[in-house]
Design a protein around this motif. Structure first.
Motif, PDB file in Angstrom:
ATOM      1  N   ILE A  34      -0.569  -3.214  -8.124  1.00 28.57           N
ATOM      2  CA  ILE A  34      -1.954  -2.862  -8.489  1.00 28.57           C
ATOM      3  C   ILE A  34      -2.688  -2.323  -7.261  1.00 28.57           C
ATOM      4  O   ILE A  34      -3.356  -1.290  -7.309  1.00 28.57           O
ATOM      5  CB  ILE A  34      -2.684  -4.091  -9.073  1.00 28.57           C
ATOM      6  N   LEU A  35      -2.510  -3.019  -6.139  1.00 35.55           N
ATOM      7  CA  LEU A  35      -3.211  -2.595  -4.918  1.00 35.55           C
ATOM      8  C   LEU A  35      -2.768  -1.190  -4.481  1.00 35.55           C
ATOM      9  O   LEU A  35      -3.598  -0.346  -4.107  1.00 35.55           O
ATOM     10  CB  LEU A  35      -2.908  -3.606  -3.825  1.00 35.55           C
TER      11      LEU A  35
ATOM     12  N   PHE B 260      -4.152   1.489  -6.696  1.00 34.90           N
ATOM     13  CA  PHE B 260      -5.550   1.708  -6.315  1.00 34.90           C
ATOM     14  C   PHE B 260      -5.624   2.607  -5.065  1.00 34.90           C
ATOM     15  O   PHE B 260      -6.384   3.575  -5.010  1.00 34.90           O
ATOM     16  CB  PHE B 260      -6.194   0.333  -6.057  1.00 34.90           C
ATOM     17  N   ASN B 261      -4.772   2.292  -4.082  1.00 37.71           N
ATOM     18  CA  ASN B 261      -4.746   3.114  -2.855  1.00 37.71           C
ATOM     19  C   ASN B 261      -4.311   4.548  -3.163  1.00 37.71           C
ATOM     20  O   ASN B 261      -4.871   5.515  -2.642  1.00 37.71           O
ATOM     21  CB  ASN B 261      -3.799   2.476  -1.827  1.00 37.71           C
TER      22      ASN B 261
ATOM     23  N   GLY C 285      -4.760   6.107  -5.967  1.00 36.37           N
ATOM     24  CA  GLY C 285      -5.906   6.755  -6.623  1.00 36.37           C
ATOM     25  C   GLY C 285      -6.931   7.212  -5.594  1.00 36.37           C
ATOM     26  O   GLY C 285      -7.472   8.317  -5.689  1.00 36.37           O
TER      27      GLY C 285
ATOM     28  N   ARG D 275     -11.064   4.669   3.652  1.00 37.70           N
ATOM     29  CA  ARG D 275      -9.923   4.330   2.790  1.00 37.70           C
ATOM     30  C   ARG D 275      -8.875   3.511   3.545  1.00 37.70           C
ATOM     31  O   ARG D 275      -8.379   2.501   3.056  1.00 37.70           O
ATOM     32  CB  ARG D 275      -9.268   5.592   2.218  1.00 37.70           C
TER      33      ARG D 275
ATOM     34  N   HIS E 115      -7.823  -0.281   2.778  1.00 36.01           N
ATOM     35  CA  HIS E 115      -6.426  -0.543   2.423  1.00 36.01           C
ATOM     36  C   HIS E 115      -5.830  -1.644   3.305  1.00 36.01           C
ATOM     37  O   HIS E 115      -5.245  -2.617   2.816  1.00 36.01           O
ATOM     38  CB  HIS E 115      -5.618   0.754   2.547  1.00 36.01           C
TER      39      HIS E 115
END
Ligand code: BG6
Length: 341
Positions: A297-298, A301-302, A304, A325, A329
């Motif tokens: 999931i993480l 997200f990164n 994206g 970002r 992260h």
């Protein structure tokens, strides 16, 4: 006398790098069978992908390993970006084309090097970032696993083989001279040694101390820029060289300039600083499936956030976004990931 010494040093340097071009040529001629491997190492084991994919994947095995990797490779990569920023050195293809174009050096080296999109780097050559980051990455893993491995000598040989393969990859793509690869590895090992000696001190630093350190580094990078301008030295020399000698400008990427990599690395360090003191971080492992899901999931997200990078709104927005970002992260990986488990 001083002038003579300087001339002698320059002449010796020119002889050495011209001779080194033959090593690139030899590797291209003799090792073309390994082409897919050399490309794989340069594309998938480059520092950016280590941070965005490979190091997070190591977190599936152990959160403690992920923390050490992010810390060691993050610092090594920042050091690398600063050396390239302060003292840029040429790359083999730039030198070769310069020699043939200007026709000032005789005898001509009689070397032919193949170039393609992967050869068009826009940062300076010295020290090789791939070799430096990969050395720190593999040695950190090796040291982490050392205690649990029965075949220690075998693990050591594998690590040496991998680092050597990374050198061959950079030589084959003609992006680096041999001395840049060797020094990349050497500086990486020295940096690891220094970090090891100061480990307790660095890992116990408070957040305020660490964040101030990152701001000071940002100030240093800006100071180098303005000092160079005032001395009439082009801070973007390496980018201009790349544009001058790359066969097709479309091979070059926005996100491959020296300033971009500096900002990326400072962003990673900022995330580490915000997660400080590192000695207080929770590094316990949850169950395997839970770690896989949370990390997936993480990283989605990164991914994206990377996809949404604003590339058309000017350089400042682009760099500020990248800083943010990368900081988010690495902060999520270090501090929030264990909490989500
Ligand atoms: O110095 P090298 O190995 O040619 O690498 C050039 C650049 O390559 C990129 O892939 C890395 O993300 C950068 O950190 C690096 O500066």
């Amino acid at each position: 006398m001083d002038g003579n010494l300087w001339d002698l040093a320059v002449e010796t340097y020119n002889h050495v790098v011209t001779a080194e071009l033959r090593i690139n040529e030899l590797v291209q001629e003799r090792l073309s069978l390994g082409d897919p491997l050399w490309r794989f190492l340069s594309v998938y084991m480059e520092p950016g992908l280590l941070f965005n994919l490979v190091i997070p994947l190591c977190g599936i095995y152990s959160q403690a390993l992920l923390t050490r990797l992010l810390f060691a490779v993050g610092l090594a990569s920042t050091l690398n970006s600063f050396v390239k920023w302060i003292l840029p050195e040429q790359r083999p293809l730039w030198l070769l084309r310069e020699i043939y174009a200007s026709n000032v050096r005789s005898p001509s080296p009689g070397v032919a090097l193949e170039s393609h999109p992967l050869s068009c780097e826009t940062t300076a050559g010295m020290p090789c970032a791939h070799s430096m980051a990969f050395t720190v990455f593999t040695l950190t893993i090796w040291m982490f696993l050392y205690a649990h491995s029965r075949q220690r000598w075998l693990a050591g040989k594998v690590v040496h083989g991998l680092i050597f393969s990374m050198w061959l990859s950079r030589l084959y793509l003609a992006t680096e001279f041999l001395h840049q690869c060797v020094l990349g590895t050497f500086i990486g090992i020295q940096a690891m040694d220094a970090l090891d000696q100061k480990n307790d001190y660095l890992w116990s630093r408070r957040r305020r101390w660490a964040v101030t350190g990152v701001f000071l580094l940002g100030g240093l990078a800006a100071a180098v820029y303005f000092v160079k301008l005032s001395l009439e030295i082009d801070p973007h020399w390496s980018v201009r060289e790349a544009f001058k000698w790359c066969p097709d400008p479309s091979y070059m990427r926005h996100e491959a300039s020296p300033i971009f990599f500096l900002v990326r690395d400072l962003g990673i360090l900022m995330g580490i600083a915000l997660a400080s003191p590192l000695s207080n971080l929770d590094t316990k492992n949850a169950s395997l499936w839970r770690r896989c899901i949370v990390l997936a999931i993480l990283e989605l997200f990164n991914f994206g956030m990377r996809w949404a990078t604003p590339k058309q709104n000017g350089r400042f927005a682009f760099l500020a976004y990248e800083l943010f970002r990368n900081a988010v992260h690495s902060l999520l990986l270090l501090k929030n990931l264990p909490r989500l488990r």
